[in-house]
Design a protein around this motif. Structure first.
Motif, short mmCIF file in Angstrom:
data_model
loop_
_atom_site.label_atom_id
_atom_site.label_comp_id
_atom_site.label_asym_id
_atom_site.label_seq_id
_atom_site.Cartn_x
_atom_site.Cartn_y
_atom_site.Cartn_z
N ARG A 158 0.81 -1.23 0.00
CA ARG A 158 0.00 0.00 0.00
C ARG A 158 0.84 1.27 0.00
O ARG A 158 0.68 2.14 -0.84
N GLU A 159 1.76 1.36 0.98
CA GLU A 159 2.55 2.59 1.15
C GLU A 159 3.43 2.85 -0.06
O GLU A 159 3.60 3.99 -0.47
N LEU A 160 3.99 1.78 -0.62
CA LEU A 160 4.87 1.92 -1.78
C LEU A 160 4.07 2.42 -3.00
O LEU A 160 4.53 3.30 -3.74
N GLU A 162 1.29 4.13 -2.91
CA GLU A 162 0.90 5.53 -2.67
C GLU A 162 2.09 6.47 -2.86
O GLU A 162 1.93 7.57 -3.38
N MET A 163 3.28 6.02 -2.48
CA MET A 163 4.46 6.87 -2.66
C MET A 163 4.65 7.17 -4.15
O MET A 163 4.92 8.30 -4.55
N LYS A 164 4.46 6.16 -5.00
CA LYS A 164 4.61 6.37 -6.44
C LYS A 164 3.52 7.30 -6.97
O LYS A 164 3.79 8.16 -7.81
N LEU A 165 2.31 7.12 -6.48
CA LEU A 165 1.22 8.02 -6.89
C LEU A 165 1.58 9.46 -6.55
O LEU A 165 1.37 10.38 -7.34
N CYS A 166 2.17 9.64 -5.34
CA CYS A 166 2.52 10.99 -4.90
C CYS A 166 3.60 11.62 -5.77
O CYS A 166 3.72 12.83 -5.83
N LEU A 167 4.39 10.80 -6.42
CA LEU A 167 5.46 11.34 -7.28
C LEU A 167 4.96 11.50 -8.71
O LEU A 167 5.76 11.71 -9.62
N ALA A 169 2.94 9.25 -10.50
CA ALA A 169 2.64 8.03 -11.27
C ALA A 169 1.13 7.94 -11.47
O ALA A 169 0.36 8.32 -10.59
#
Lengths: 261, 222
Positions: A158-160, A162-167, A169
């Motif tokens: 999940r966190e990984l 979301e981290m990509k979405l935040c950058l 993606a």
């Protein structure tokens, strides 16, 4: 060579000795399997007899709608089995899975019976139903593996994601590795089967044909078609279903909606 | 002063039947501002940041970014401009370079020119990551180093605003001081707007600082 030896009822009963051995083993070693072995024996006999009579009826009826109706029932039952293995409560995946199985397996069975085997008419139940049965049985397991993997990895990572979405993606980029992993996990068993076939095991369908009096060289041709068909249908159905389910793991704003474990 | 973000009558709750975390919340954030958001656990601080970059969807209300409703901005574009940095830093398997250049691999960042190694190395120094090389694995870094790296990675994406969710909660005092100093510099020297959720009593040493506190579902700003 082409004469099939009938198994009489007394001969069939003789085969029950194998069950007696299994029951004795469970009893002596206190495995607690006696009840399951009994139920399994009764179910095997009754289910296969019902199937035998049903197939005799369907083969005799020679009706396209009846053949297709049986096909739909088979796919429907397969979705239930997949549902039992996946146990996902949050995201609805059953309807897209059913529709994908229905369309991709229909195309596969149609392609094999009509174009590869060249049977007339294409829905000839003696060819269409066993072909569809093999496709459904194999791909169903592959789909269950892929769907299960998709949901579990989305939750674990999940966190990984979301981290990509935040950058920046998009949802596909953020879940690319999970998607690939899920499709691969579903496809590997049918690819592995291609490696071992004829060396490690004689496939059930081929054994059946040989026991029924077919020339082994005819049987292997059928088996080759079946192996290729299973790899293709597994690839097609897992990719489509995984694709649809992945979209459902994200909301309208491409936000991850799969809840934490 | 130009408004970068406008939160209008924002309400949020997790599930349909559950009580709202907050209701009809409004807030303006000016460009270049350094906003500290405080409040007890569960008051909605992190949720507020997640709503701004649409990792969560509000029940009602609107959020405007440069006057545009964020619901109408493609999410990858919005998140590249308003970048959320989660509390626990997340690294992909691979080198530090792979991690820093992650956003350039996405369609949204593909038009941007990726910085060369010399630029990245200079930045590593500025983020107190001396001694760390671009080719080394990111998994072996300490939490404090990962946190600084994740802020650096967000900055390489050239956002207008950074949404920082308790960036120092898992760090010791020394590491926390480094992170605060980096964030202050990003605000004063590079003009980045900062919204930072924190539990600590930290007061940023910057001219544009403002502090808001969640109290009983309301956001009270000084």
């Amino acid at each position: 060579m082409n004469q099939i030896i009938e198994i009489s009822i007394p001969q069939l009963l003789l085969a029950l000795l194998f069950i007696v051995v299994a029951q004795a083993t469970s009893f002596v070693h206190k495995l607690g399997l006696n009840r399951d072995i009994s139920i399994g024996t009764v179910r095997t006999v009754s289910q296969l007899f019902v199937m035998g009579y049903a197939l005799t009826f369907i083969f005799g009826a020679q009706n396209v709608w009846l053949t297709l109706g049986i096909f739909v029932v088979m796919v429907f039952s397969a979705v239930f089995i997949v549902r039992g293995r996946v146990r996902e409560k949050q995201i609805a995946y059953e309807i897209p899975t059913f529709l994908t199985m229905l369309s991709s397996y229909f195309l596969t069975a149609l392609f094999v019976s009509w174009l590869v085997i060249g049977v007339e008419p294409w829905w000839e139940p003696r060819y269409f139903i066993p072909t569809a049965g093999m496709v459904i049985g194999n791909s169903m397991s592959a789909l269950a593996i892929s769907i299960e993997r998709m949901f579990s990895q989305m939750r674990q990572q999940r966190e990984l994601v979301e981290m990509k979405l935040c950058l920046g993606a998009n949802y596909k980029e953020a879940s690319r590795d999970i998607f690939k992993g899920a499709v691969k996990a579903g496809m590997i068993p049918s690819i592995n089967a291609m490696m071992g076939v004829g060396l490690v095991f004689i496939p059930g369908m081929m054994s059946g044909q040989i026991l029924a009096g077919a020339d082994p060289l005819t049987a292997i041709r059928y088996q080759i078609v079946v192996m290729f068909m299973l790899v293709g249908s597994t690839a097609m159905s897992t990719i489509i279903v995984t694709h649809i389910i992945r979209r459902r793991c994200f909301g309208e704003s491409e936000e991850l909606v799969v809840s934490a474990e | 002063m130009t408004r970068l973000l406008e939160l209008r009558d924002l309400s949020f709750g997790y599930d349909k039947g559950s009580p709202p975390v907050f209701e009809r919340l409004s807030l303006d954030v000016a460009m270049g501002e350094f906003l500290i958001i405080k409040g007890p656990s569960g008051s909605g601080k992190s949720t507020l940041l997640r709503l701004i970059c649409r990792l969560n969807t509000p029940r009602s209300g609107a959020i405007l970014f440069r006057g545009r409703n964020t619901a109408e901005i493609p999410p990858p574009e919005l998140r590249s401009k308003v970048t959320y940095v989660p509390q626990i830093p997340q690294m992909i398997d691979g080198t530090i370079r792979d991690n820093l250049l992650l956003s350039f691999a996405f369609a949204q960042g593909a038009q941007k020119k990726a910085p060369d190694d010399a630029t990245l190395e200079r930045m590593l120094d500025a983020f107190y990551l001396q001694g760390v090389t671009l080719a080394q694995s990111a998994s072996k870094l300490s939490v404090g180093q990962k946190q600084r790296l994740s802020i650096m990675r967000a900055i390489l994406n050239e956002p207008d605003a950074l949404l920082l969710d308790e960036p120092t909660s898992a760090l010791d005092a020394e590491s926390a001081a480094m992170v605060f100093s980096i964030i202050e510099r990003l605000n004063t020297d590079e003009g980045k707007t900062v919204l930072m959720v924190t539990h600590s009593d930290y007061q940023p040493d910057v001219p544009q600082a403002r502090s808001c506190t969640f109290r009983n579902g309301n956001l009270e700003c000084a």
